[in-house]
Motif scaffolding. Sequence first.
Motif, PDB file in Angstrom:
ATOM      1  N   PRO A 163      26.714   7.126 -23.352  1.00 52.88           N
ATOM      2  CA  PRO A 163      26.895   7.979 -21.900  1.00 52.88           C
ATOM      3  C   PRO A 163      26.335   9.406 -22.228  1.00 52.88           C
ATOM      4  CG  PRO A 163      29.007   7.004 -22.688  1.00 52.88           C
ATOM      5  CD  PRO A 163      28.034   6.785 -23.809  1.00 52.88           C
ATOM      6  N   SER A 164      25.865   9.698 -20.991  1.00 52.73           N
ATOM      7  CA  SER A 164      24.977  11.110 -21.029  1.00 52.73           C
ATOM      8  C   SER A 164      26.001  12.173 -21.501  1.00 52.73           C
ATOM      9  CB  SER A 164      24.364  11.231 -19.638  1.00 52.73           C
ATOM     10  OG  SER A 164      25.277  11.237 -18.786  1.00 52.73           O
ATOM     11  N   ILE A 165      27.195  11.988 -20.940  1.00 50.86           N
ATOM     12  CA  ILE A 165      28.058  13.199 -20.932  1.00 50.86           C
ATOM     13  C   ILE A 165      28.579  13.487 -22.618  1.00 50.86           C
ATOM     14  CG2 ILE A 165      30.098  11.810 -21.012  1.00 50.86           C
ATOM     15  CD1 ILE A 165      29.890  15.331 -19.429  1.00 50.86           C
TER      16      ILE A 165
ATOM     17  N   GLY B  65      11.816   9.584 -15.311  1.00 53.24           N
ATOM     18  CA  GLY B  65      12.195   9.568 -14.126  1.00 53.24           C
ATOM     19  C   GLY B  65      13.942   9.632 -14.281  1.00 53.24           C
ATOM     20  N   ARG B  66      14.286   8.827 -15.519  1.00 56.91           N
ATOM     21  CA  ARG B  66      15.745   8.755 -15.521  1.00 56.91           C
ATOM     22  C   ARG B  66      16.210  10.334 -16.145  1.00 56.91           C
ATOM     23  NH1 ARG B  66      19.064   6.612 -20.096  1.00 56.91           N
ATOM     24  NH2 ARG B  66      20.988   6.575 -19.087  1.00 56.91           N
TER      25      ARG B  66
ATOM     26  N   GLY C 275      16.824  13.256 -13.494  1.00 58.40           N
ATOM     27  CA  GLY C 275      17.862  13.062 -12.655  1.00 58.40           C
ATOM     28  C   GLY C 275      19.320  13.389 -13.095  1.00 58.40           C
ATOM     29  N   GLU C 276      19.191  13.569 -14.510  1.00 63.39           N
ATOM     30  CA  GLU C 276      20.514  13.646 -15.293  1.00 63.39           C
ATOM     31  C   GLU C 276      20.982  14.793 -15.176  1.00 63.39           C
ATOM     32  OE1 GLU C 276      23.042  12.148 -16.784  1.00 63.39           O
ATOM     33  OE2 GLU C 276      21.416  10.751 -17.219  1.00 63.39           O
ATOM     34  N   THR C 277      22.404  14.865 -14.765  1.00 65.23           N
ATOM     35  CA  THR C 277      23.295  16.146 -14.690  1.00 65.23           C
ATOM     36  C   THR C 277      24.191  16.365 -15.756  1.00 65.23           C
ATOM     37  OG1 THR C 277      22.928  15.075 -12.464  1.00 65.23           O
ATOM     38  CG2 THR C 277      24.240  17.304 -12.694  1.00 65.23           C
ATOM     39  N   ALA C 278      25.012  15.420 -16.311  1.00 67.54           N
ATOM     40  CA  ALA C 278      25.986  15.600 -16.857  1.00 67.54           C
ATOM     41  C   ALA C 278      25.900  16.459 -18.130  1.00 67.54           C
ATOM     42  CB  ALA C 278      26.637  14.235 -17.344  1.00 67.54           C
TER      43      ALA C 278
ATOM     44  N   LEU D 205      25.696  20.307 -17.372  1.00 71.66           N
ATOM     45  CA  LEU D 205      26.823  20.960 -17.209  1.00 71.66           C
ATOM     46  C   LEU D 205      27.221  21.783 -18.454  1.00 71.66           C
ATOM     47  CD1 LEU D 205      28.694  18.340 -14.961  1.00 71.66           C
ATOM     48  CD2 LEU D 205      27.399  20.343 -14.149  1.00 71.66           C
TER      49      LEU D 205
ATOM     50  N   PRO E 278      19.107  18.621 -10.286  1.00 72.91           N
ATOM     51  CA  PRO E 278      20.517  17.921 -10.095  1.00 72.91           C
ATOM     52  C   PRO E 278      21.730  18.993 -10.406  1.00 72.91           C
ATOM     53  CG  PRO E 278      19.182  17.150 -12.169  1.00 72.91           C
ATOM     54  CD  PRO E 278      18.319  18.012 -11.297  1.00 72.91           C
TER      55      PRO E 278
ATOM     56  N   TYR F  39      24.885  19.545  -7.966  1.00 75.14           N
ATOM     57  CA  TYR F  39      26.311  19.341  -8.203  1.00 75.14           C
ATOM     58  C   TYR F  39      26.961  20.665  -7.921  1.00 75.14           C
ATOM     59  CZ  TYR F  39      30.297  19.362 -11.178  1.00 75.14           C
ATOM     60  OH  TYR F  39      31.696  19.266 -11.493  1.00 75.14           O
TER      61      TYR F  39
ATOM     62  N   LEU G 211      14.846  16.129  -5.198  1.00 79.72           N
ATOM     63  CA  LEU G 211      15.119  15.630  -6.458  1.00 79.72           C
ATOM     64  C   LEU G 211      14.917  14.022  -6.456  1.00 79.72           C
ATOM     65  CD1 LEU G 211      16.384  15.337  -9.093  1.00 79.72           C
ATOM     66  CD2 LEU G 211      18.494  15.017  -8.177  1.00 79.72           C
TER      67      LEU G 211
ATOM     68  N   VAL H 102      12.001  11.922  -8.571  1.00 77.28           N
ATOM     69  CA  VAL H 102      12.195  10.832  -9.503  1.00 77.28           C
ATOM     70  C   VAL H 102      11.609   9.772  -9.052  1.00 77.28           C
ATOM     71  CG1 VAL H 102      14.061   9.215  -9.907  1.00 77.28           C
ATOM     72  CG2 VAL H 102      14.664  11.804 -10.059  1.00 77.28           C
TER      73      VAL H 102
ATOM     74  N   GLY I 256      16.868   4.105 -10.967  1.00 81.99           N
ATOM     75  CA  GLY I 256      16.085   5.519 -11.214  1.00 81.99           C
ATOM     76  C   GLY I 256      16.905   6.885 -10.088  1.00 81.99           C
TER      77      GLY I 256
ATOM     78  N   PRO J   3      19.018   9.507  -8.959  1.00 81.40           N
ATOM     79  CA  PRO J   3      19.846  10.098  -9.868  1.00 81.40           C
ATOM     80  C   PRO J   3      21.241  10.006  -9.459  1.00 81.40           C
ATOM     81  CG  PRO J   3      18.084  11.536  -9.108  1.00 81.40           C
ATOM     82  CD  PRO J   3      17.713  10.164  -8.427  1.00 81.40           C
TER      83      PRO J   3
ATOM     84  N   ILE K 122      23.726  11.925  -9.642  1.00 79.02           N
ATOM     85  CA  ILE K 122      24.292  12.899  -8.650  1.00 79.02           C
ATOM     86  C   ILE K 122      23.996  12.469  -7.255  1.00 79.02           C
ATOM     87  CG2 ILE K 122      22.444  14.224  -8.926  1.00 79.02           C
ATOM     88  CD1 ILE K 122      25.852  15.639  -8.863  1.00 79.02           C
TER      89      ILE K 122
ATOM     90  N   GLY L  54      30.221   4.630 -18.596  1.00 79.62           N
ATOM     91  CA  GLY L  54      29.852   5.918 -19.110  1.00 79.62           C
ATOM     92  C   GLY L  54      29.192   6.766 -18.034  1.00 79.62           C
TER      93      GLY L  54
ATOM     94  N   THR M 247      28.883   9.466 -14.962  1.00 78.84           N
ATOM     95  CA  THR M 247      29.865  10.635 -15.173  1.00 78.84           C
ATOM     96  C   THR M 247      29.721  11.130 -13.664  1.00 78.84           C
ATOM     97  OG1 THR M 247      28.882  10.844 -17.378  1.00 78.84           O
ATOM     98  CG2 THR M 247      30.099  12.689 -16.334  1.00 78.84           C
ATOM     99  N   MET M 248      28.472  11.439 -13.357  1.00 78.97           N
ATOM    100  CA  MET M 248      28.443  12.332 -12.063  1.00 78.97           C
ATOM    101  C   MET M 248      28.916  11.597 -10.625  1.00 78.97           C
ATOM    102  SD  MET M 248      27.602  14.784 -13.866  1.00 78.97           S
ATOM    103  CE  MET M 248      27.755  15.869 -12.299  1.00 78.97           C
TER     104      MET M 248
ATOM    105  N   ALA N 140      33.302  16.175 -17.997  1.00 80.33           N
ATOM    106  CA  ALA N 140      32.190  17.049 -17.133  1.00 80.33           C
ATOM    107  C   ALA N 140      32.880  18.123 -16.352  1.00 80.33           C
ATOM    108  CB  ALA N 140      31.524  16.107 -16.138  1.00 80.33           C
TER     109      ALA N 140
END
Lengths: 534, 346, 371
Positions: free
Chosen positions: A340-342, A428-429, A432-435, A438, A479, A483, A509, A513, C189, C191, C193, C289, C291-292, C324
């Motif tokens: 997971p990205s977080i 592209g992925r 847009g990733e945010t976690a 933060l 992103p 948020y 955004l 993407v 793709g 996002p 969020i 997993g 999150t946002m 998060a």
Amino acid sequence: MGTATKTTLATGESVVGAVTSRTVLGVTAATVVLAVACLMQWVAPGGAVVGIPVATLLGGGLAVAGCGIAVLGAGSRLGYIETTPSRATSLAAGCVVGMLWAVSGGVATTVAVGGGDAWLPVAVVGGVAGALATVLPREDAGATLPAAAVIVGWGGAIAASGGGGGWTWAPAWSSAVFPGTEIVPVVAVGGALLAAWSGASAHAGFGAEGRQAGAYALVGAVVVGTLSVLVLLVGFVVLKGITPVLTGASLTGGTLGLPFVDAAVPWPTLPFVTNQTGGLYVTIPGVFPALVGTLWLVFGAVVAAVPLGIGAAVFLTEYAERGRFTQLVEVATNGLWSTPSIVFGLFGLAFLVPRLSGGNSILVGQLVLGCMLLPLVLLTCREALLAVPDAHRDASAALGVTKWQTIRSVVVPAAMPGTITGVILGVGRIAGETAPLLLVFGGAPYPSNTPDVLGSFSLMAQPPFVTNDALLAPASALPYQLYTTITAGVFPKDEFTTAAFGWGTALVLLAVVIGLYAVGIASRRYFRRKLHHE
Amino acid sequence: MSDTPQSEPRRSDDRSGADDATAAAAAGSTDAAAAAVSSKTGGIAGPPGGPGGVDGDEPAVARTVGESDEQLQDAWTDYEFDGDAKVSVSDLDTYYGEERALESVSLDIPAESVTALIGPSGCGKSTFLRCLNRMNDRIRGARVEGRVALDDRDVYGDGVNLVELRRQVGMVFQEPNPFPKSIRDNISYGPRKHGDLETGLLARLLGRDDRDAERDLVERALRRAALWDEVSDRLGDNALGLSGGQQQRLCIARCLAVDPDVILMDEPASALDPVATAKIEDLIEELAEEYTVVVVTHNMQQAARISDQTAVFLTGGRLAEYDATDAIFQNPQSQRVEDYVAGKFG
Amino acid sequence: MMRRVKRTVAARVTDPVVGVARSAREYRSRTGDTAVAVQAVICGSLGAAFVAFLVGSQWTVFPAGVFLATTVVGWRREQAATGKAVTFLMTVGTVGVLALIVAFLLVRSVPAVEHMGVGLLGRTADPLWAARDGGVYSLAPMLVGTAITTCIATVIATPVGIAGAVFISEIAPPRVRDVVKPGIELMAGIPSITYGFIGLTVLNQYFYAEFRTPTIGSYLAAGAMIGVMALPTVVTISEDALAAVPESVKSGALAMGSTPWQTTKSVTLPAGLSGVSAGVLLGVGRAMGETMAATVMLTHTKGFPSPVFDVFSQYGETLTTVIAFEGGNASGVHMSALFAGGVVLFVTVMALSVGSQYVEWRMHRKLGGET
């Protein structure tokens, strides 16, 4: 073994059957559209369309479809319509129809008796009866009549309910209550799906072809639903975001100074994209700093991950013997890919932040996103390398070229198209990733200046001798800005409401993407086509 | 294995070049008449080594290196036999996109015999085979023109039920392709899907379980394919665990379990070792007693050993010659066929 | 998108130590002195740089500089040897990233484990999560929340995803496939969020207005959105698996006269089942997993819905959302508890990933003919 059927290759089609089944399918489709319109609140379930109450239309549609199905089934069973039914309907269909009979019986009892435990025996008996009625007779009767009973029953109930207004269901186990106005369209969709399955099966004349038609009808409905969700998602963002993004925009409002000539030509302006967010003198706030922040993040991630991923893929494919080590790396890479990205954010916070910048910074954000991109680069590059035929390697080796030269000049170039495509899709992925941002990246939500990474390099007298304040400072990215706008944001300017600014950011955004994805998918198609022609 | 074709009595004549045109004209169909005309203009005397015909509007045909540029004559493909044709093909053209894979192929296949299709690679013999049970429908951009008839019923007609067609025209592929299921399930797959056998939970609940019938069917099909003795003790094992030759015989057994009329085989032994190949060849000869077998092969000795009649395709998708196998191998009429059979190209 | 390639590993009969010694000797005899020297310096300097970086030394720059210089020189003189050494280090680096993630998550979560003991995962009494009294941090409500959202998402994504995969791989005519497949990939793709923003404005409001949920935001709304987001993973991986079933087997079934649907149902799907389940497992991992969207949509109230399947309750917190939401300004035991949540998340998703790789590997072996 079926010698009797060998007399004919073509199956006959009865006109009555064809007309009836087409009607059923058409009415079913119309019912689904209307029910979805109710759910989307485009149409009020208690209201009317072209003068007819919606509930009557929904219920009537189901009733008509149900009756049509019953006619098809009975006609086929009695020999009026020529079909090729199997001996029995499938057990799965029996279970589903039995379940529906059970639910219908239980609900009807509860409504009629008004509570108590009477619903339970009715449901059990109804379920068993429905299942047996589906499974026992020949397929043309079994797959139609019990289902038609359910559909007609539901249709009648919906028509009688008048759209379910004022009636609610508040079960004890739920904190929410279910209003009739929402239950009615859901029931209508369910009934219509059942009608689509049964009607399509009858349309194709039952038997193997019929089952195929029924299954395809359901699968097709699911796929159409999925794609509609996609279109709705994208359409919604565009609809909401287009107004803020186009604020102050014009095709000829700006000027572009021509170099070397003292002249300027009209030039399109898009202030939402090119303006600073904060600052005193900005009338139309824009997302420029966040856009630049995103570009820097992506750039850094690509610089960090792409060479590493390609190098590792080359070593794994060309040098390492297949064994424990390569297996370990593969498991690790696939694990990284699904991490997971977080968790990457936590890793950056624990490992990189204290060692590099001591706080949120662009550099750490780049490296963390690079770590996320790394497994994808490795996997796609390795796949592309494995797809290079061994014949190429052998041919090169047979010419007396060393292994390294072969890798450099034959293998890697051949694998580049696949890798590039994978990298673009991966970018592209992560764009847009945010976690993780933060935890390791984000700074002020509405900055008034753009990070000046290139101009901030400076030398110093002690190790590490080179430093870059901009890279080591936090910034904003699209992103991340979205948020903060959603959660805590009180947008400081009058030009936009907070939500409008958020939708504008979301649209920019999404455009970034989707643009990357479009390039990735187009390049994949291009390379594939080229490969097939050669 | 004998070189003597089994369907000897069915052949009507031992023909010479000159007889052909009249014989074809007598057949009465329009294309046969056209064939007669064209063979006249092209020179009836088409003995081996004769100069090619000079039809002006005949498109240049791509040739394999080593092939002579002799003009083909339609008369060479008129093969006469007693009895009805099981499969009758006339003026069949097949295209893959713009590319023409078969060019006006006409031939009749007699029932209960082995017909071999031979020719150099890329000559369209597999394409032709796949036209007979419409497997080409699956290929993107494939287009078929002309008529294919099975017992006088048009295979490409309106409303043809592909399921019914393929039940009657079975197929065995080049690579053995058993399903990743047990041996038993492989055999009973077809009858089950066609509703001739009912197994499973529902059937058992309703007391309609056909497990005895299934057992009989499996044994019969496996015996017929000469595989029973080798696998009778492990019918529940995954079919992918069998050897290549066993897998191919399983595929034949699987095909027989549906009880087709015609069995198409696309180079059924090319992926197998010599021992397995011999077994498959024996099997094909046996099958011809009951079934109409059409075999594509690139192995000319194999064609000579097993087939009653042989059709030779040449590069460009043209049917060059179709005749009794003896005639093709001992006294071919086309120079190109003679060269091909002699191994000068291909 | 990714078809992982697995080959059967040849069984190694030799004792590993002997094997390593032998291959080292062989390697030495095949490689020139300069090359070995270059490789040694490259590996040594990078290792030193890593150690220096790990302890946070400002002298990291010196070994790193040596590494760069040797690489540049080596690239000129001994390109093959340098290339091999550098690509080797890159491979090690990839595994190293994973190792570092594991190590740092574990190290940082130790204080929370020491502080809370088993209660970190199992405490169900109030207070569940509070800074007072030296801090009480129980991950139990987040575990429940993650389980609920993941279940909802799986229930949505699995049937729809498999139907989509079957459609793309088996049913759709080429033209339709050319539209649907990129469309589904595009869904992956968008996002997360953005999904969250839409869920917040549309789904949450819808459930609040129509179903009178006690709060704006519920597990059902978040779970449904996560399901949509996990969908593309299930579709792409399952579709890969179905496409990997050899065309010859499908042709075989069709040539027997079974309909395309019978072929799909009785031959293709069973043969590709392992790959499809791998896709579902990875989809579950993605959902877990995610999150946002969840962070934006859930209420961040920690507690246990009663009964547990009351998906409309006022509670809403998962492992990912708590990290998060609170990770930005947590410290001490609080931060450590978040790291512990990260460990739980990581271990679960890793197990799903390894599991999916295993079933996929089994499928390739099965299709390869071994029973």
